[in-house]
Design an enzyme around this catalytic site. Structure first.
Site, mmCIF file in Angstrom:
data_model
loop_
_atom_site.group_PDB
_atom_site.id
_atom_site.type_symbol
_atom_site.label_atom_id
_atom_site.label_comp_id
_atom_site.label_asym_id
_atom_site.label_seq_id
_atom_site.Cartn_x
_atom_site.Cartn_y
_atom_site.Cartn_z
ATOM 1 N N GLY A 1 -6.280 3.453 -1.529
ATOM 2 C CA GLY A 1 -5.784 3.712 -0.183
ATOM 3 C C GLY A 1 -6.527 4.770 0.606
ATOM 4 N N ILE B 1 0.851 -1.201 0.000
ATOM 5 C CA ILE B 1 0.000 0.000 0.000
ATOM 6 C C ILE B 1 0.883 1.246 0.000
ATOM 7 C CG2 ILE B 1 -2.088 -1.002 0.978
ATOM 8 C CD1 ILE B 1 0.489 0.822 3.136
ATOM 9 N N HIS C 1 -5.690 1.614 -6.556
ATOM 10 C CA HIS C 1 -5.158 2.675 -5.693
ATOM 11 C C HIS C 1 -6.277 3.299 -4.846
ATOM 12 C CE1 HIS C 1 -1.454 5.469 -5.385
ATOM 13 N NE2 HIS C 1 -2.163 5.548 -4.282
ATOM 14 N N GLU D 1 1.736 2.569 -12.770
ATOM 15 C CA GLU D 1 0.283 2.758 -12.813
ATOM 16 C C GLU D 1 -0.095 3.989 -13.627
ATOM 17 O OE1 GLU D 1 -1.393 4.735 -8.858
ATOM 18 O OE2 GLU D 1 -0.215 2.949 -8.389
ATOM 19 N N ARG E 1 4.107 2.626 -2.465
ATOM 20 C CA ARG E 1 4.175 3.099 -3.838
ATOM 21 C C ARG E 1 4.622 1.925 -4.701
ATOM 22 N NH1 ARG E 1 1.225 6.646 -2.867
ATOM 23 N NH2 ARG E 1 1.510 8.901 -3.114
#
Length: 316
Positions: A285, A234, A283, A265, A236
């Site tokens: 998070g 979680i 993504h 990404e 990079r």
């Protein structure tokens, strides 16, 4: 009023707060700034509120930019060369506190989904391939009481470890470049990264993206893991050598992985997508309404303080 460019659409409450103190332009696109847009942003605005993917390398600050501050939306700022920005006279800020709990929650989501093979089960049901319950179907790993390895015991790493220890009775070991003491839960700091990778049933990556952490998880680090262990990221994407991870998964040198971020990404390797023992999230998070509002308001607070001549709350 100072002119402010917000590079992506943000929650309405954030835009209203920004408009109270700034002449605001909101870019309509949800994709990162192009090079031409970045040049115009630094040339035409007093302040820019950028976010993930809006690249500001050293050469972006050549000449004499009009902009005086980059108030980043997000805790990670590896897309900004903060040293070069400051050398050119720009302040750089971020939004650290608002993201901690939401990101830790996603780490736990990925751990449970991957270890309990929830993604595989969901795909089976949606595809109409579920034959009904039977005793050996999709047997995964019971996480309660297992060992969690945390790589990076900062705010987010601590929040993940606390959840794992208190909620699931997990033993916690961790790797951190500097000593970490007085934790509110039982945890053991091990001497090096590979020791944590070897000891843990589940490894969670919670380090910032820096030149030092680029490809921190490489072939050697993955080789230290058990064939029954899982990796969760979680942090990079480029903290992991993505091709090395694909190879380890294909060769079953680790049991599975849960990923919320990717090295390039939004591109996700077809080889990762093809693997059933991987949970892939887009993504997510900090993707909760109140969290994104808090992040935006924190960025605005940094901007207001700067233009009021006060110390910014969150310099990077």
């Amino acid at each position: 009023m100072p002119k402010l460019l917000i590079t992506r659409p943000l929650p309405q409450s954030v835009l209203e707060a920004a408009k109270a103190s700034f002449d605001v332009t909101v870019r309509a696109e949800t994709t990162p700034l192009s090079v031409a847009e970045r040049t115009a942003a630094l040339r035409d605005y007093d302040a820019v509120l950028p976010t993930l993917g809006d690249q500001f390398p050293a050469d972006a600050f050549a000449g004499q930019p009009r902009a005086r501050i980059l108030a980043n939306f997000g805790v990670g700022f590896n897309h900004i060369d903060a040293g070069a920005a400051r050398a050119a006279g720009l302040e750089v800020t971020n939004t650290p506190g608002a993201v901690t709990d939401a990101t830790a929650d996603i780490a736990m989501t990925l751990m449970l989904m991957t270890c309990r093979r929830a993604g595989e089960g969901e795909r089976m049901v949606r595809a109409g391939n579920w034959p009904g319950w039977h005793p050996t179907q999709l047997l995964g790993m019971h996480v309660s009481g297992k060992t969690l390895g945390v790589v990076g015991m900062g705010r987010i790493g601590k929040a993940i470890a606390k959840r794992a220890a208190a909620g699931f009775g997990m033993k916690v070991v961790f790797y951190n470049r500097s000593p970490v003491r007085d934790l509110p839960f039982e945890a053991t700091q091990l001497e090096d990264l590979h020791a944590v990778m070897k000891a843990a049933d589940v490894v969670v990556l919670a380090v910032p993206a820096t030149p030092q952490t680029h490809h921190l998880i490489d072939t050697a680090a993955l080789a230290a893991m058990s064939p029954d262990s899982y990796l969760v990221n979680i942090a990079r994407g480029d903290v992991i050598d993505e091709q090395a991870l694909v190879t380890a998964l294909q060769e079953k040198r680790i049991a599975g992985a849960g990923l919320d971020v990717y090295e390039f990404e939004p591109k996700v390797p077809a080889a990762l997508i093809a693997l059933e023992n991987v949970t892939l999230l887009p993504h997510l998070g900090t993707s909760a309404q109140e969290v994104r509002e808090q992040m935006g308001l924190m960025a605005v607070d940094n901007l207001v303080a700067f233009f009021d001549g006060k110390p910014v709350p969150n310099p990077v």
